[in-house]
Design a protein around this motif. Structure first.
Motif, PDB file in Angstrom:
ATOM      1  N   LYS A  92      -7.451   4.564 -10.338  1.00  0.00           N
ATOM      2  CA  LYS A  92      -6.207   5.314 -10.167  1.00  0.00           C
ATOM      3  C   LYS A  92      -6.041   5.867  -8.760  1.00  0.00           C
ATOM      4  CE  LYS A  92      -5.307   6.728 -14.918  1.00  0.00           C
ATOM      5  NZ  LYS A  92      -4.992   7.855 -15.815  1.00  0.00           N
ATOM      6  N   SER A  95      -2.907   4.719  -7.018  1.00  0.00           N
ATOM      7  CA  SER A  95      -1.693   5.381  -7.498  1.00  0.00           C
ATOM      8  C   SER A  95      -1.572   6.794  -6.930  1.00  0.00           C
ATOM      9  CB  SER A  95      -1.686   5.435  -9.037  1.00  0.00           C
ATOM     10  OG  SER A  95      -1.564   4.141  -9.580  1.00  0.00           O
ATOM     11  N   GLN A 185       0.132  -3.243 -10.454  1.00  0.00           N
ATOM     12  CA  GLN A 185       0.866  -2.080  -9.975  1.00  0.00           C
ATOM     13  C   GLN A 185       0.030  -1.352  -8.929  1.00  0.00           C
ATOM     14  OE1 GLN A 185       2.297   0.432 -13.097  1.00  0.00           O
ATOM     15  NE2 GLN A 185       3.383  -1.205 -14.121  1.00  0.00           N
ATOM     16  N   HIS A 187       0.181   0.762  -6.325  1.00  0.00           N
ATOM     17  CA  HIS A 187       1.133   1.672  -5.696  1.00  0.00           C
ATOM     18  C   HIS A 187       0.737   2.002  -4.263  1.00  0.00           C
ATOM     19  CE1 HIS A 187       1.798   2.591 -10.093  1.00  0.00           C
ATOM     20  NE2 HIS A 187       2.984   2.226  -9.681  1.00  0.00           N
ATOM     21  N   SER A 244       4.117   5.841  -9.780  1.00  0.00           N
ATOM     22  CA  SER A 244       2.726   6.258  -9.601  1.00  0.00           C
ATOM     23  C   SER A 244       2.386   7.463 -10.467  1.00  0.00           C
ATOM     24  CB  SER A 244       2.443   6.560  -8.127  1.00  0.00           C
ATOM     25  OG  SER A 244       3.365   7.506  -7.612  1.00  0.00           O
ATOM     26  N   VAL A 247       1.368   6.468 -14.001  1.00  0.00           N
ATOM     27  CA  VAL A 247      -0.016   6.001 -14.106  1.00  0.00           C
ATOM     28  C   VAL A 247      -0.971   7.187 -14.089  1.00  0.00           C
ATOM     29  CG1 VAL A 247      -1.837   4.681 -12.965  1.00  0.00           C
ATOM     30  CG2 VAL A 247       0.482   3.759 -13.086  1.00  0.00           C
TER      31      VAL A 247
END
Length: 348
Positions: A92, A95, A185, A187, A244, A247
């Motif tokens: 993460k 993100s 994804q 980000h 973002s 997530v």
């Protein structure tokens, strides 16, 4: 009979991919290119005495700092991918970096609005020739940066993950995990790309405004184009922040993959999914906690095998509950944990 210890079922929570390593390299190239452009503009501005070149040189510096966040995020996630303090790895971090960059983009948009409004109220003298040279140079740098960031390696890279249904040794094997663009994804990469696109857009709008000002004397076009650019950058920042943040808060839409999980589990025997949680733990992967009820429990490996091959499902936890009533579907599910619990949490 082959004996196993607990290490045979141990596994890594480092879900980094070759695509992320490639994105990190490309982001570093863009940071270096931006810093080089900054030095060129600052030196040229100092030699020629051009405030336009000096101002854009410092602007390039702030641009490099924003892109530096993206480069640092990749390095941080890579270096701490195996750190046990991160429950599901550092997937993460991109993100989080993307959300931070979205805030910087939004701040830049707000600054563009105030600066443009102040110039509409109190116009300043514009040295068109020098300003056009700066805008063309900035546009060239940003187009090259956008090409570097957008030149994806998704079609050529893959990353291997431990098979989610078997121990590492001696029955361990690996499979290729290919990720489609729609499911990725990143980000962090998107934020870096939006930074250079926003700067390129500013250069294009500036060239249009400067050209009209030089040809027709429409000095008001420069601040007007600044407001237009600020609105577009603000929209991009909002979209990136929203994506973002979803997530980071485990609030994404996983309806399609959840339906496939339910279909695979419930099409086998009389299984009923009683609880299901799916969330994103990496740009190209999700985790799943699944609880099911059945009259005829089977080993956990069987149910995890039903989910084998699902793209992007990297970490699976299965709980099996034996139903001792005639009907176990819908509202009739009632479990006594002391009696009906068959197999506790087991994860890949």
């Amino acid at each position: 009979m082959q004996k196993h210890d607990i290490s045979d079922w141990d596994h890594s929570h480092d879900f980094s991919t070759a695509d992320q390593a490639d994105a990190e390299r490309r982001t570093r190239w863009v940071v270096g290119l931006t810093l080089a452009a900054m030095c060129v503009e600052l030196v040229a501005g100092w030699i020629t005495g051009s405030m336009a070149l000096l101002a854009d040189g410092w602007h390039m510096g702030s641009h490099a700092a924003a892109l530096g966040i993206a480069a640092y995020a990749y390095a941080f996630a890579r270096q701490r991918g195996a750190d046990p303090r991160f429950t599901f790895g550092t997937g993460k971090v991109p993100s989080l970096a993307g959300y931070t960059s979205a805030l910087l983009l939004a701040a830049g948009a707000v600054w563009m609005v105030f600066e443009s409004l102040s110039r509409l109220i109190d116009p300043v003298e514009i040295r068109y020739e020098e300003a056009i040279i700066v805008a063309v140079f900035g546009l060239a740098v940003n187009l090259l940066s956008a090409w570097l960031l957008g030149h994806s390696g998704h079609d050529h890279h893959h990353h291997e993950h431990a098979h989610p249904h078997e121990p590492k040794h001696p029955h361990h094997h690996a499979h290729e995990q290919r990720h489609g663009l729609a499911d990725i994804q990143d980000h962090n990469l998107k934020a870096a790309y939006l930074h250079v696109i926003a700067d390129a857009l500013t250069s294009v709008l500036a060239l249009v405004a400067l050209g009209m000002g030089m040809l027709y004397g429409w000095a008001f076009m420069d601040p007007l184009m600044g407001i237009v650019g600020a609105i577009l950058v603000g929209r991009w920042a909002w979209g990136l922040a929203r994506e973002s943040a979803q997530v980071l808060l485990d609030a994404g839409d996983h309806g399609e993959i959840e339906r496939e999980i339910r279909t695979r589990i419930e099409s086998d025997a009389d299984n009923q999914v009683s609880d299901l949680h799916v969330w994103r733990i990496a740009p190209a992967g999700r985790a799943c906690i699944l609880s099911l009820v059945t009259h005829h429990p089977r080993p956990v490996e069987h149910y995890r095998g039903l989910l084998s091959g699902m793209k992007g499902l990297l970490h699976i936890t299965v709980e099996v509950n034996q139903c001792r009533q005639p009907a176990c579907g819908g509202e009739s599910i009632t479990l006594d944990p002391a009696v009906d619990r068959f197999t506790p949490h087991t994860s890949i």
